[in-house]
Design a protein around this motif. Structure first.
Motif, mmCIF file in Angstrom:
data_model
loop_
_atom_site.group_PDB
_atom_site.id
_atom_site.type_symbol
_atom_site.label_atom_id
_atom_site.label_comp_id
_atom_site.label_asym_id
_atom_site.label_seq_id
_atom_site.Cartn_x
_atom_site.Cartn_y
_atom_site.Cartn_z
ATOM 1 N N THR A 182 11.987 30.882 22.168
ATOM 2 C CA THR A 182 10.863 31.286 23.017
ATOM 3 C C THR A 182 10.225 32.578 22.537
ATOM 4 O O THR A 182 9.008 32.766 22.639
ATOM 5 N N ASN A 183 11.030 33.473 21.989
ATOM 6 C CA ASN A 183 10.498 34.757 21.495
ATOM 7 C C ASN A 183 9.941 34.662 20.082
ATOM 8 O O ASN A 183 9.689 35.676 19.431
ATOM 9 N N ASN A 184 9.769 33.406 19.598
ATOM 10 C CA ASN A 184 9.255 33.107 18.252
ATOM 11 C C ASN A 184 10.246 33.450 17.144
ATOM 12 O O ASN A 184 9.899 33.367 15.960
ATOM 13 N N GLY A 185 11.464 33.843 17.532
ATOM 14 C CA GLY A 185 12.487 34.046 16.523
ATOM 15 C C GLY A 185 12.956 32.707 15.953
ATOM 16 O O GLY A 185 12.917 31.681 16.630
ATOM 17 N N VAL A 186 13.395 32.714 14.707
ATOM 18 C CA VAL A 186 13.823 31.486 14.034
ATOM 19 C C VAL A 186 15.342 31.381 14.071
ATOM 20 O O VAL A 186 16.053 32.343 13.749
ATOM 21 N N THR A 187 15.831 30.217 14.476
ATOM 22 C CA THR A 187 17.266 29.939 14.532
ATOM 23 C C THR A 187 17.591 28.785 13.593
ATOM 24 O O THR A 187 16.936 27.749 13.643
ATOM 25 N N VAL A 188 18.570 28.985 12.745
ATOM 26 C CA VAL A 188 19.026 27.931 11.833
ATOM 27 C C VAL A 188 20.449 27.554 12.220
ATOM 28 O O VAL A 188 21.324 28.424 12.319
ATOM 29 N N THR A 189 20.666 26.279 12.453
ATOM 30 C CA THR A 189 21.989 25.842 12.901
ATOM 31 C C THR A 189 22.346 24.491 12.298
ATOM 32 O O THR A 189 21.465 23.739 11.854
ATOM 33 N N ALA A 190 23.635 24.194 12.294
ATOM 34 C CA ALA A 190 24.097 22.857 11.906
ATOM 35 C C ALA A 190 23.880 21.934 13.105
ATOM 36 O O ALA A 190 24.418 22.177 14.179
ATOM 37 N N LEU A 191 23.069 20.901 12.911
ATOM 38 C CA LEU A 191 22.824 19.923 13.975
ATOM 39 C C LEU A 191 23.662 18.683 13.679
ATOM 40 O O LEU A 191 23.512 18.053 12.625
ATOM 41 N N MET A 192 24.536 18.332 14.612
ATOM 42 C CA MET A 192 25.469 17.218 14.416
ATOM 43 C C MET A 192 25.240 16.140 15.462
ATOM 44 O O MET A 192 24.996 16.447 16.638
ATOM 45 N N ARG A 193 25.355 14.884 15.038
ATOM 46 C CA ARG A 193 25.207 13.742 15.935
ATOM 47 C C ARG A 193 26.393 12.813 15.736
ATOM 48 O O ARG A 193 26.303 11.785 15.041
ATOM 49 N N PRO A 194 27.518 13.146 16.335
ATOM 50 C CA PRO A 194 28.765 12.401 16.055
ATOM 51 C C PRO A 194 28.807 10.999 16.646
ATOM 52 O O PRO A 194 29.732 10.234 16.325
ATOM 53 N N LEU A 195 27.831 10.637 17.496
ATOM 54 C CA LEU A 195 27.814 9.281 18.061
ATOM 55 C C LEU A 195 26.904 8.338 17.270
ATOM 56 O O LEU A 195 26.667 7.208 17.710
ATOM 57 N N ILE A 196 26.404 8.763 16.131
ATOM 58 C CA ILE A 196 25.361 8.022 15.442
ATOM 59 C C ILE A 196 25.824 6.638 14.981
ATOM 60 O O ILE A 196 24.993 5.739 14.775
ATOM 61 N N ASN A 197 27.110 6.426 14.833
ATOM 62 C CA ASN A 197 27.602 5.108 14.406
ATOM 63 C C ASN A 197 28.017 4.215 15.577
ATOM 64 O O ASN A 197 28.466 3.086 15.380
ATOM 65 N N PHE A 198 27.855 4.707 16.800
ATOM 66 C CA PHE A 198 28.250 3.940 17.988
ATOM 67 C C PHE A 198 27.037 3.201 18.571
ATOM 68 O O PHE A 198 25.949 3.768 18.690
ATOM 69 N N ARG A 199 27.252 1.947 18.967
ATOM 70 C CA ARG A 199 26.240 1.222 19.726
ATOM 71 C C ARG A 199 26.245 1.721 21.163
ATOM 72 O O ARG A 199 27.249 2.195 21.684
ATOM 73 N N LYS A 200 25.101 1.599 21.822
ATOM 74 C CA LYS A 200 25.028 2.072 23.204
ATOM 75 C C LYS A 200 25.972 1.270 24.103
ATOM 76 O O LYS A 200 26.560 1.815 25.052
ATOM 77 N N ALA A 201 26.126 0.005 23.791
ATOM 78 C CA ALA A 201 27.046 -0.823 24.589
ATOM 79 C C ALA A 201 28.469 -0.275 24.516
ATOM 80 O O ALA A 201 29.221 -0.339 25.497
ATOM 81 N N ASP A 202 28.844 0.289 23.347
ATOM 82 C CA ASP A 202 30.176 0.904 23.210
ATOM 83 C C ASP A 202 30.319 2.097 24.146
ATOM 84 O O ASP A 202 31.392 2.322 24.724
ATOM 85 N N LEU A 203 29.233 2.849 24.294
ATOM 86 C CA LEU A 203 29.277 4.039 25.151
ATOM 87 C C LEU A 203 29.399 3.640 26.616
ATOM 88 O O LEU A 203 30.112 4.292 27.391
#
Length: 485
Positions: A165-186
């Motif tokens: 919000t203050n226009n500062g830049v944030t760099v982070t590791a973005l992880m999506r550990p559910l990417i191999n799961f089907r929604k039905a599995d969830l």
């Protein structure tokens, strides 16, 4: 250890960046995907090897549905965070947009997440995107039209640059550990573990393209091949690797191909781009637009790449421009193409005139540039060396000193020149073309003109044979030009 948790744990541990994650920010909406993610991460950090990890819950209210539903979701998320003694942050979209809602909502959400990362000193960010999300996104982009980068779809682990919000830049590791799961599995996992969640009723509304893709189109394709989702995701990963390889190659070549002149302006070297193969020209231009141009312009017309390719290869018209995107132009000037914001229309320069009404006096042309007509006796060698430019004149044949004035070029302007065959006249426009003066500068060149409208001097470029002294002793006057500041 059950299969779902084992698969989840293996996925997280497969990322080297996970080793650096001590404080993990979890984006939790209250839906089944994110509540399952929260449950799995709570289970993970209870293992002995991860008991030093801290979880931070971040909930963002998009305000796109009824306040009652949003309140229920927020209450569920907050209660779950409190139950497990987790730090949590909640916020809402203060000014929901009326158009381009999905993109603007995503931007507002990631701005909030950047704020949370800063406030909690988070090392990484996790979101609950799953396999269905990845396939739906890729399919939707193909329907709407996309670029090579767009086909890479949702990446499972990468460095994300976000603006707070203050226009500062944030760099982070973005992880999506559910990417191999089907929604039905969830859904099955949530039911087995009695995980509470709220269903977004807007997911059933077919007015949204994503919902039509999810409910109508993809189920039909999956009937043809039950492995369609896995196959499409595998292809997406191959495209991601391909794009990354091209991007790394482009980055090595970029300093040769173009220069960033300032915050919002680039210069492309035409010859260097021509030396590339057709395939690399097209791929590299696409990467330039996706990684550089779109950051400042926000969007671009897909046809812009084809126009720019034509501009690079054009040998008949080395000076022309076209609109690249709203408020942006591409301007070819001989060996360079300038990509820059479209400037407001400048005032007509051809009518601007300064009269040299008296001798031995300086007259301002603006921007620190001064000019004057001086008698020979007034000008010594030191003065000639000190000025930026001068022109010696023989006005001895005139009872009165001719009247001169300064202006910019006009249609039909001619200048008298000498050759071995005698004097002749040449168009100013032709001289500018022959000297390869960029079109953007041609109307700004100053001309010294007499009362018969004959061009005597193109300052900095060409002088007329008229009034030209045959011998040094014939010099009677000097036109002096000086840049004062």
């Amino acid at each position: 250890m059950e299969a779902t948790f084992r698969q989840f744990k293996n996925k997280v541990e497969s990322w080297p960046s996970w080793e650096e994650c001590q404080t993990i920010v979890l984006a939790i909406s209250g839906g089944v995907d994110s509540m399952v993610l929260l449950h799995l991460m709570i289970e993970l950090v209870q293992l002995n090897e991860y008991k030093d990890r801290q979880l931070v819950v971040a909930h963002f209210n998009h305000r796109l549905r009824s306040p009652e539903i949003h309140d229920k979701e927020q209450t569920l998320v907050v209660e779950t965070a409190k139950k497990h003694d987790l730090v949590y942050f909640v916020s809402k979209w203060e000014s929901p947009s009326k158009s381009n809602i999905e993109a603007n909502a995503r931007q507002a959400r990631y701005q909030f997440l950047a704020d949370v990362l800063d406030a909690s000193q988070g090392d990484c960010l996790m979101t609950a995107h799953h396999l269905d999300d990845a396939v739906e996104t890729m399919f939707m982009r193909m329907v709407r039209g996309t670029s090579l980068k767009g086909l890479t779809g949702i990446r499972d682990n990468y460095q994300r640059v976000m603006k707070a919000t203050n226009n500062g830049v944030t760099v982070t590791a973005l992880m999506r550990p559910l990417i191999n799961f089907r929604k039905a599995d969830l859904y099955r996992y949530a039911k087995a573990h009695q995980i509470r969640y709220y269903e977004d009723e807007s997911n059933q509304e077919t007015e949204y393209l994503r919902n039509r893709i999810r409910q109508q189109y993809l189920p039909q394709i999956e009937l043809e091949n039950p492995q369609f989702y896995n196959n499409l995701f595998a292809m997406q990963q191959q495209l991601t690797s391909s794009y990354q390889a091209h991007y790394e190659t482009y980055m090595k070549e970029e300093p040769i191909l173009l220069a960033k002149l300032e915050a919002k302006r680039w210069a492309l070297d035409v010859e260097k781009w021509r030396n590339l193969s057709y395939e690399f020209r097209e791929v590299f231009l696409t990467i330039f637009f996706e990684e550089r141009f779109i950051e400042v312009a926000g969007q671009y017309d897909k046809e812009a790449i084809n126009h720019l390719l034509d501009q690079i290869l054009n040998t008949e018209n080395p000076n022309y421009r076209f609109n690249l995107a709203p408020g942006w132009v591409s301007r070819r000037e001989y060996n360079y193409i300038f990509i820059e914001p479209e400037e407001r229309k400048l005032p007509q320069l051809s009518d601007y005139r300064v009269d040299l009404s008296s001798n031995n006096k300086w007259f301002s042309l603006g921007n620190g540039l001064w000019i004057g007509l001086f008698n020979r006796a007034f000008v010594n060698n030191q003065m000639r060396k000190a000025v930026d430019d001068f022109l010696a004149l023989d006005l001895s044949g005139f009872k009165r000193t001719p009247a001169f004035h300064i202006r910019h070029r006009q249609d039909g302007d001619l200048i008298e020149l000498n050759s071995s065959k005698g004097s002749y006249h040449k168009k100013i426009s032709r001289i500018l073309i022959d000297d390869k003066i960029p079109s953007s500068l041609r109307d700004r060149i100053w001309l010294i003109v007499n009362d018969d409208n004959e061009v005597i001097w193109m300052i900095g470029h060409q002088s007329s044979s008229k009034y030209q002294p045959q011998k040094p002793e014939n010099i009677t006057h000097y036109l002096l030009v000086q840049k004062m500041y």
